[in-house]
Design a protein around this motif. Sequence first.
Motif, PDB file in Angstrom:
ATOM      1  N   SER A 168      54.020  27.756  55.631  1.00 53.99           N
ATOM      2  CA  SER A 168      53.279  26.979  56.620  1.00 53.99           C
ATOM      3  C   SER A 168      51.765  27.093  56.446  1.00 53.99           C
ATOM      4  CB  SER A 168      53.649  27.447  58.036  1.00 53.99           C
ATOM      5  OG  SER A 168      53.107  28.734  58.292  1.00 53.99           O
ATOM      6  N   GLY A 169      51.297  28.164  55.792  1.00 59.68           N
ATOM      7  CA  GLY A 169      49.858  28.378  55.696  1.00 59.68           C
ATOM      8  C   GLY A 169      49.263  28.928  56.968  1.00 59.68           C
ATOM      9  N   CYS A 170      50.102  29.463  57.861  1.00 62.20           N
ATOM     10  CA  CYS A 170      49.640  29.951  59.160  1.00 62.20           C
ATOM     11  C   CYS A 170      49.794  31.466  59.281  1.00 62.20           C
ATOM     12  CB  CYS A 170      50.419  29.293  60.300  1.00 62.20           C
ATOM     13  SG  CYS A 170      50.271  27.494  60.373  1.00 62.20           S
ATOM     14  N   VAL A 171      48.832  32.062  60.009  1.00 65.41           N
ATOM     15  CA  VAL A 171      48.945  33.449  60.449  1.00 65.41           C
ATOM     16  C   VAL A 171      49.295  33.422  61.933  1.00 65.41           C
ATOM     17  CG1 VAL A 171      47.772  35.652  60.746  1.00 65.41           C
ATOM     18  CG2 VAL A 171      47.241  34.229  58.769  1.00 65.41           C
ATOM     19  N   TYR A 172      50.300  34.202  62.325  1.00 64.53           N
ATOM     20  CA  TYR A 172      50.778  34.221  63.696  1.00 64.53           C
ATOM     21  C   TYR A 172      50.555  35.605  64.296  1.00 64.53           C
ATOM     22  CZ  TYR A 172      53.529  30.368  61.655  1.00 64.53           C
ATOM     23  OH  TYR A 172      53.934  29.234  60.984  1.00 64.53           O
ATOM     24  N   LYS A 173      50.557  35.668  65.644  1.00 59.82           N
ATOM     25  CA  LYS A 173      50.529  36.964  66.320  1.00 59.82           C
ATOM     26  C   LYS A 173      51.499  36.933  67.485  1.00 59.82           C
ATOM     27  CE  LYS A 173      46.683  35.991  69.502  1.00 59.82           C
ATOM     28  NZ  LYS A 173      45.332  36.369  69.947  1.00 59.82           N
ATOM     29  N   GLN A 174      52.014  38.126  67.813  1.00 60.00           N
ATOM     30  CA  GLN A 174      53.001  38.221  68.883  1.00 60.00           C
ATOM     31  C   GLN A 174      52.687  39.401  69.794  1.00 60.00           C
ATOM     32  OE1 GLN A 174      57.572  39.595  68.899  1.00 60.00           O
ATOM     33  NE2 GLN A 174      57.289  37.582  67.984  1.00 60.00           N
ATOM     34  N   ASN A 175      52.744  39.139  71.110  1.00 51.84           N
ATOM     35  CA  ASN A 175      52.701  40.207  72.098  1.00 51.84           C
ATOM     36  C   ASN A 175      54.071  40.881  72.072  1.00 51.84           C
ATOM     37  OD1 ASN A 175      52.993  41.702  74.537  1.00 51.84           O
ATOM     38  ND2 ASN A 175      51.404  40.471  75.504  1.00 51.84           N
ATOM     39  N   MET A 176      54.115  42.131  71.592  1.00 52.36           N
ATOM     40  CA  MET A 176      55.403  42.785  71.399  1.00 52.36           C
ATOM     41  C   MET A 176      56.148  43.024  72.706  1.00 52.36           C
ATOM     42  SD  MET A 176      55.864  43.246  68.127  1.00 52.36           S
ATOM     43  CE  MET A 176      57.071  44.543  68.049  1.00 52.36           C
ATOM     44  N   ALA A 177      55.417  43.104  73.820  1.00 49.40           N
ATOM     45  CA  ALA A 177      56.051  43.369  75.106  1.00 49.40           C
ATOM     46  C   ALA A 177      56.718  42.122  75.670  1.00 49.40           C
ATOM     47  CB  ALA A 177      55.034  43.934  76.092  1.00 49.40           C
ATOM     48  N   THR A 178      56.027  40.970  75.572  1.00 50.96           N
ATOM     49  CA  THR A 178      56.542  39.744  76.175  1.00 50.96           C
ATOM     50  C   THR A 178      57.195  38.806  75.176  1.00 50.96           C
ATOM     51  OG1 THR A 178      54.469  38.534  75.871  1.00 50.96           O
ATOM     52  CG2 THR A 178      54.685  39.870  77.874  1.00 50.96           C
ATOM     53  N   LYS A 179      56.998  39.057  73.866  1.00 50.36           N
ATOM     54  CA  LYS A 179      57.473  38.204  72.770  1.00 50.36           C
ATOM     55  C   LYS A 179      56.738  36.871  72.712  1.00 50.36           C
ATOM     56  CE  LYS A 179      60.502  41.155  71.333  1.00 50.36           C
ATOM     57  NZ  LYS A 179      60.186  42.267  72.245  1.00 50.36           N
ATOM     58  N   GLN A 180      55.697  36.700  73.548  1.00 54.04           N
ATOM     59  CA  GLN A 180      54.916  35.476  73.472  1.00 54.04           C
ATOM     60  C   GLN A 180      54.162  35.466  72.141  1.00 54.04           C
ATOM     61  OE1 GLN A 180      52.173  34.897  76.688  1.00 54.04           O
ATOM     62  NE2 GLN A 180      52.233  32.682  76.502  1.00 54.04           N
ATOM     63  N   THR A 181      54.147  34.301  71.500  1.00 59.71           N
ATOM     64  CA  THR A 181      53.646  34.203  70.125  1.00 59.71           C
ATOM     65  C   THR A 181      52.702  33.024  69.970  1.00 59.71           C
ATOM     66  OG1 THR A 181      55.754  35.127  69.368  1.00 59.71           O
ATOM     67  CG2 THR A 181      54.357  34.115  67.706  1.00 59.71           C
ATOM     68  N   TRP A 182      51.657  33.225  69.158  1.00 55.82           N
ATOM     69  CA  TRP A 182      50.680  32.178  68.899  1.00 55.82           C
ATOM     70  C   TRP A 182      50.462  32.025  67.396  1.00 55.82           C
ATOM     71  CZ3 TRP A 182      50.194  36.073  72.409  1.00 55.82           C
ATOM     72  CH2 TRP A 182      50.045  35.717  73.767  1.00 55.82           C
ATOM     73  N   ALA A 183      50.067  30.856  66.975  1.00 58.42           N
ATOM     74  CA  ALA A 183      49.546  30.651  65.633  1.00 58.42           C
ATOM     75  C   ALA A 183      48.040  30.866  65.713  1.00 58.42           C
ATOM     76  CB  ALA A 183      49.855  29.247  65.137  1.00 58.42           C
ATOM     77  N   VAL A 184      47.524  31.845  64.965  1.00 58.49           N
ATOM     78  CA  VAL A 184      46.120  32.218  65.037  1.00 58.49           C
ATOM     79  C   VAL A 184      45.260  31.307  64.182  1.00 58.49           C
ATOM     80  CG1 VAL A 184      44.462  34.071  64.576  1.00 58.49           C
ATOM     81  CG2 VAL A 184      46.721  34.620  65.500  1.00 58.49           C
TER      82      VAL A 184
END
Length: 494
Positions: free
Chosen positions: A319-335
């Motif tokens: 995808s060419g994307c770097v992602y991040k995830q809040n490990m507690a809530t599993k909420q995830t974003w493409a940075v």
Amino acid sequence: MTAMYRIPRAVVGLAAPFVAIAMLASCSATGTTNSVAGPQPTLTTSQDGTTTDSTVYDPFYLLGANYPANASVSLAIYRNGTKTDPVFSKDVTIPATGQLKVTVATVPVGEYDAYTTLRGAEQAKAEFKGLGTRSKSVTRVVSQSLAGAFASPVTSGNDLLVAQSKSGGGIFRWSLSDLPKTPPSTRVTIDPKSVSVPEMSPNAKMEQISIGNDKKNLFISKKAIDGRLQGGNSVWTYPWQGSATTGTGTNLAGLPSLGGDGSQAWPGNNAQAAIDYTYAPAHFPKPDGSTTPTASAIGNGGGVAQAGNGYLYFGSLQSGCVYKQNMATKQTWAVYCIPSWGSGNQNQSIYSLDNDKSGNIYAIYQGSTDNNSIILKIVPGGAGQTSDKIQALQLTGYARSVGLAVNADGTRIFADGVSMSQYDTNNTNTILEIDNPVWGTPEKPAGNTPVATTIPGAYNETWLTGMTLVDKGGNKGDRLFVADNVSGFWIMYL
């Protein structure tokens, strides 16, 4: 509160004179009361600032403990058996911890005695041998029983772990103490101590492994062996017991299914199609993020590492994307998603992530002939797609980079790649080093010309993959480990 006890009047009258005389005698004999001798000051030499080494290369450390806080201690290094004409001397103010740590840049080759003195009195002594400056020698370690597909090394305690990226591959463990600390003249054969085989689909293989901040989780990014097969294209976590994984693991992000492969997840094999899919509602929309990251495709799993703030960062090979995830809530974003995949769609692959002691994240884009390898530095900002601060640099003249390692303070970065002159004839065969990197923006990465160490050999003899520094807390790290897709791994002595 200290308890108060009343002494009977009759006893006071008899005992008080005796007690006073006894206390007076104690004071006159010793000059103090209840004095206990503390631990003696120590002094040792260390290659990396953590372990003890009696043989060291430049630069190295002098380490000590049990010194008086705020005291001014003098350090001196003399030729063995002498105490005149020191080759190194320095006065150091001891911090509140009572510990001493001083970097010695260089001493001539030879045998030495190091001393600490306090107000003219000798405190401790260390004998050591100085071997001079390392010349960035590189040696190869192979095994009698293992062949090929080594992808991702990482250190855990006194162990070096190397993941094998193929179906049925495992995580092989070598003891760092068994590996040569000085460069041998020929390659060495050392079999691993043990192997751990994570439970995973036979249709998937490991790309990068990393150990969580709590040392209790092992993160594994996975790639489908074939786009038509299920099981890869995702990021997982496994319980980690120091040298082995347990259980079946937990899928954190990405579809381990046919739809998880980028060629089937987003319409069109180009950067814009991947970006449109990534930021579509219910996937990773800006800035809300996805609370169901396992229901969204990320393409084949790439690099993975945990930031200092606890957020998990991972990349994709498609995808060419770097992602991040809040490990507690599993909420995830493409940075960040790279806007151009470059020639041959090479540039979008992110095989490796790393972090520094401050908790920043680094990610490397593979690069192509018309868009050389790019490294991102991400200062984590917490929740939200736009909360992170992102900088970028470019490795001028090199591409096809799949390995990345960063020292403790981010002042020294290692990567691998292949020069443009060998791009069409060789796999990744060059170790690249950047001291004091210059950063730009993702839109305008600052060009950095790396110091290059090319390992000779044909395309089927050398194929460098992931890398790690054995000690990120050292002055510059004393050894760099680089996995090799062909067989074994390399050690670069810094």
